[in-house]
Design an enzyme around this catalytic site. Sequence first.
Site, PDB file in Angstrom:
ATOM      1  N   CYS A 151       7.228  50.275  38.364  1.00 30.10           N
ATOM      2  CA  CYS A 151       8.112  51.428  38.397  1.00 30.10           C
ATOM      3  C   CYS A 151       8.367  51.766  39.853  1.00 30.10           C
ATOM      4  O   CYS A 151       7.606  51.388  40.727  1.00 30.10           O
ATOM      5  CB  CYS A 151       7.473  52.584  37.644  1.00 30.10           C
ATOM      6  N   SER A 152       9.403  52.496  40.132  1.00 31.81           N
ATOM      7  CA  SER A 152       9.935  52.742  41.469  1.00 31.81           C
ATOM      8  C   SER A 152       8.964  52.519  42.619  1.00 31.81           C
ATOM      9  O   SER A 152       9.177  51.654  43.440  1.00 31.81           O
ATOM     10  CB  SER A 152      10.562  54.130  41.541  1.00 31.81           C
ATOM     11  N   GLY A 157       5.449  52.333  42.051  1.00 30.48           N
ATOM     12  CA  GLY A 157       4.289  51.644  41.533  1.00 30.48           C
ATOM     13  C   GLY A 157       3.028  52.465  41.413  1.00 30.48           C
ATOM     14  O   GLY A 157       2.035  51.988  40.898  1.00 30.48           O
ATOM     15  N   TRP A 158       3.029  53.733  41.865  1.00 31.61           N
ATOM     16  CA  TRP A 158       1.804  54.523  41.840  1.00 31.61           C
ATOM     17  C   TRP A 158       1.654  55.347  40.572  1.00 31.61           C
ATOM     18  O   TRP A 158       0.552  55.695  40.212  1.00 31.61           O
ATOM     19  CB  TRP A 158       1.762  55.499  43.013  1.00 31.61           C
ATOM     20  N   ASP A 159       2.708  55.705  39.937  1.00 28.28           N
ATOM     21  CA  ASP A 159       2.622  56.680  38.864  1.00 28.28           C
ATOM     22  C   ASP A 159       2.802  56.062  37.477  1.00 28.28           C
ATOM     23  O   ASP A 159       1.829  55.789  36.787  1.00 28.28           O
ATOM     24  CB  ASP A 159       3.637  57.802  39.090  1.00 28.28           C
ATOM     25  N   ARG A 160       4.039  55.827  37.096  1.00 30.65           N
ATOM     26  CA  ARG A 160       4.279  55.306  35.751  1.00 30.65           C
ATOM     27  C   ARG A 160       3.651  53.932  35.539  1.00 30.65           C
ATOM     28  O   ARG A 160       3.218  53.612  34.442  1.00 30.65           O
ATOM     29  CB  ARG A 160       5.768  55.299  35.442  1.00 30.65           C
ATOM     30  N   LYS A 169      -2.119  58.054  44.249  1.00 31.11           N
ATOM     31  CA  LYS A 169      -2.237  59.121  45.252  1.00 31.11           C
ATOM     32  C   LYS A 169      -2.833  60.391  44.631  1.00 31.11           C
ATOM     33  O   LYS A 169      -2.157  61.405  44.498  1.00 31.11           O
ATOM     34  CB  LYS A 169      -0.872  59.423  45.844  1.00 31.11           C
ATOM     35  N   ARG A 200      -1.001  63.970  44.510  1.00 30.72           N
ATOM     36  CA  ARG A 200      -0.520  64.401  43.197  1.00 30.72           C
ATOM     37  C   ARG A 200      -1.221  65.658  42.696  1.00 30.72           C
ATOM     38  O   ARG A 200      -0.631  66.462  41.993  1.00 30.72           O
ATOM     39  CB  ARG A 200      -0.697  63.274  42.165  1.00 30.72           C
TER      40      ARG A 200
END
Length: 175
Positions: A21-22, A24-27, A63, A67
């Site tokens: 995902c955009s 790579g850290w979240d979704r 992060k 976050r």
Amino acid sequence: LEGARECAERVVEGTCVVLHCSHGWDRTAQVSCLANVLLSERARTIEGLCQAIQLSWCSFGHKFSHRNASRSCPAPAPGEPASEPSHHNPSREESPIFLQFLDALWQILRQHPNLFEYTQSLLLLLADSARDASHVTLAANCHAERARLSGPCLWASIAAQRSSLVNPGYCPGEE
């Protein structure tokens, strides 16, 4: 949940899946870890979930500090400068990504409680740790930051509390 279900279905069909995902850290972490829980009985055990979170979230560089800006980081190790509190983060990256993951996992656990070795108590412990930075494990953005901080390891705390987190109705292999 939909992305994790789709990913798990593709893997079961024998299709290779690439997630990104955009940034790579979240979704990416959410979907890959939830798909792991759907696909792997091991990830539905206490140790397996801890390993999945370590791999998909901690090792991959989620992060946590940025976050979860509403809480402060644990004290830095002796001789290390104190880091700026997250709520002063000018990039305004606050977002409850990990808590969203835990909520999605809770939804699955609630629908299929006997497939999980753990109860919602483990999810609450994880949420509390992420929110208040009570453990170094979920308090920093990367391994290097975690190495500079002092404080307890979440995985050791979970191991010490294991008996209170076990689901008495757990029936492995009942899928």
